[in-house]
Design a protein around this motif. Structure first.
Motif, PDB file in Angstrom:
ATOM      1  N   ARG A  23      17.608 -15.837   4.096  1.00 16.96           N
ATOM      2  CA  ARG A  23      17.906 -16.876   3.259  1.00 16.96           C
ATOM      3  C   ARG A  23      19.035 -17.801   3.715  1.00 16.96           C
ATOM      4  O   ARG A  23      20.297 -17.906   3.163  1.00 16.96           O
ATOM      5  CB  ARG A  23      18.173 -16.318   1.810  1.00 16.96           C
ATOM      6  CG  ARG A  23      17.229 -15.811   1.018  1.00 16.96           C
ATOM      7  CD  ARG A  23      17.481 -15.217  -0.286  1.00 16.96           C
ATOM      8  NE  ARG A  23      17.457 -13.742  -0.126  1.00 16.96           N
ATOM      9  CZ  ARG A  23      18.418 -13.080  -0.731  1.00 16.96           C
ATOM     10  NH1 ARG A  23      19.089 -13.471  -1.715  1.00 16.96           N
ATOM     11  NH2 ARG A  23      18.441 -11.814  -0.553  1.00 16.96           N
ATOM     12  N   GLY A  24      18.920 -18.110   5.242  1.00 15.75           N
ATOM     13  CA  GLY A  24      19.862 -18.789   5.644  1.00 15.75           C
ATOM     14  C   GLY A  24      21.122 -18.190   6.223  1.00 15.75           C
ATOM     15  O   GLY A  24      21.978 -18.811   6.743  1.00 15.75           O
ATOM     16  N   LEU A  25      20.981 -16.814   6.332  1.00 17.33           N
ATOM     17  CA  LEU A  25      22.104 -15.991   6.452  1.00 17.33           C
ATOM     18  C   LEU A  25      21.769 -15.069   7.770  1.00 17.33           C
ATOM     19  O   LEU A  25      20.882 -14.701   7.680  1.00 17.33           O
ATOM     20  CB  LEU A  25      23.010 -15.158   5.277  1.00 17.33           C
ATOM     21  CG  LEU A  25      23.584 -15.918   4.108  1.00 17.33           C
ATOM     22  CD1 LEU A  25      24.086 -14.973   3.083  1.00 17.33           C
ATOM     23  CD2 LEU A  25      24.606 -17.016   4.652  1.00 17.33           C
ATOM     24  N   ARG A  74      29.009  -8.024   2.532  1.00 18.39           N
ATOM     25  CA  ARG A  74      30.490  -8.752   2.529  1.00 18.39           C
ATOM     26  C   ARG A  74      29.953 -10.391   2.963  1.00 18.39           C
ATOM     27  O   ARG A  74      30.433 -11.455   2.691  1.00 18.39           O
ATOM     28  CB  ARG A  74      31.150  -8.243   3.439  1.00 18.39           C
ATOM     29  CG  ARG A  74      32.603  -9.117   3.574  1.00 18.39           C
ATOM     30  CD  ARG A  74      33.654  -8.340   4.399  1.00 18.39           C
ATOM     31  NE  ARG A  74      34.510  -8.215   3.637  1.00 18.39           N
ATOM     32  CZ  ARG A  74      35.696  -7.448   3.654  1.00 18.39           C
ATOM     33  NH1 ARG A  74      35.696  -6.667   4.581  1.00 18.39           N
ATOM     34  NH2 ARG A  74      36.575  -7.518   2.966  1.00 18.39           N
ATOM     35  N   ILE A  75      29.009 -10.573   4.184  1.00 13.02           N
ATOM     36  CA  ILE A  75      28.488 -11.751   4.562  1.00 13.02           C
ATOM     37  C   ILE A  75      27.707 -12.464   3.373  1.00 13.02           C
ATOM     38  O   ILE A  75      28.074 -13.626   3.176  1.00 13.02           O
ATOM     39  CB  ILE A  75      27.577 -11.511   5.553  1.00 13.02           C
ATOM     40  CG1 ILE A  75      28.096 -10.928   6.909  1.00 13.02           C
ATOM     41  CG2 ILE A  75      26.595 -12.992   5.792  1.00 13.02           C
ATOM     42  CD1 ILE A  75      27.325 -10.640   8.005  1.00 13.02           C
ATOM     43  N   ILE A  76      27.114 -11.752   2.622  1.00 14.16           N
ATOM     44  CA  ILE A  76      26.254 -12.555   1.280  1.00 14.16           C
ATOM     45  C   ILE A  76      27.403 -12.651   0.360  1.00 14.16           C
ATOM     46  O   ILE A  76      27.341 -14.090  -0.350  1.00 14.16           O
ATOM     47  CB  ILE A  76      25.365 -11.651   0.757  1.00 14.16           C
ATOM     48  CG1 ILE A  76      24.180 -11.215   2.000  1.00 14.16           C
ATOM     49  CG2 ILE A  76      24.810 -12.174  -0.436  1.00 14.16           C
ATOM     50  CD1 ILE A  76      23.054 -10.090   1.399  1.00 14.16           C
ATOM     51  N   ALA A  77      28.344 -12.032  -0.041  1.00 16.17           N
ATOM     52  CA  ALA A  77      29.321 -12.359  -0.959  1.00 16.17           C
ATOM     53  C   ALA A  77      30.384 -13.528  -0.500  1.00 16.17           C
ATOM     54  O   ALA A  77      30.756 -14.051  -1.261  1.00 16.17           O
ATOM     55  CB  ALA A  77      30.111 -10.987  -1.272  1.00 16.17           C
ATOM     56  N   GLU A  78      30.325 -13.736   0.679  1.00 17.29           N
ATOM     57  CA  GLU A  78      31.352 -14.830   1.198  1.00 17.29           C
ATOM     58  C   GLU A  78      30.682 -15.929   1.459  1.00 17.29           C
ATOM     59  O   GLU A  78      31.508 -17.119   1.841  1.00 17.29           O
ATOM     60  CB  GLU A  78      32.169 -14.365   2.531  1.00 17.29           C
ATOM     61  CG  GLU A  78      33.083 -13.232   2.100  1.00 17.29           C
ATOM     62  CD  GLU A  78      33.853 -12.739   3.353  1.00 17.29           C
ATOM     63  OE1 GLU A  78      33.886 -13.486   4.452  1.00 17.29           O
ATOM     64  OE2 GLU A  78      34.721 -11.820   3.059  1.00 17.29           O
ATOM     65  N   SER A  79      29.144 -16.145   1.167  1.00 16.22           N
ATOM     66  CA  SER A  79      28.526 -17.442   1.685  1.00 16.22           C
ATOM     67  C   SER A  79      28.392 -18.356   0.380  1.00 16.22           C
ATOM     68  O   SER A  79      28.854 -17.878  -0.677  1.00 16.22           O
ATOM     69  CB  SER A  79      27.136 -16.614   2.044  1.00 16.22           C
ATOM     70  OG  SER A  79      26.409 -16.447   1.136  1.00 16.22           O
TER      71      SER A  79
END
Length: 79
Positions: A23-25, A74-79
């Motif tokens: 999903r783009g990440l 964390r990566i998902i939360a900060e995107s």
């Protein structure tokens, strides 16, 4: 805290880890071979067939999987 012997998770980073776009990440994932090995070890554990070496390997892979789950969250939360 429980002390246990395990394979150093960093030993798989070079050959067993992929960065995959989800999903783009870009997220950390086990490659196909390492994921298959984890699943095999889990099945052997369920059947009470793990050798001590395999139990150590499973502990290391499980810890690395936990680390990646936390990092990816964390990566998902900060995107």
């Amino acid at each position: 805290m429980i002390t246990q012997t395990l394979v150093q998770p960093s030993s798989w980073v070079e050959a067993g880890i992929d960065l995959r776009k989800v999903r783009g990440l870009k997220l950390f994932k086990f490659n196909h071979e390492l994921q298959t090995r984890l699943e095999t070890l889990i099945e052997r554990q369920k059947a009470n067939l793990l050798t001590p070496e395999e139990a150590t390997e499973l502990a290391g892979l499980t810890e690395l999987e936990r680390i990646f789950t936390l990092i990816n969250a964390r990566i998902i939360a900060e995107s």
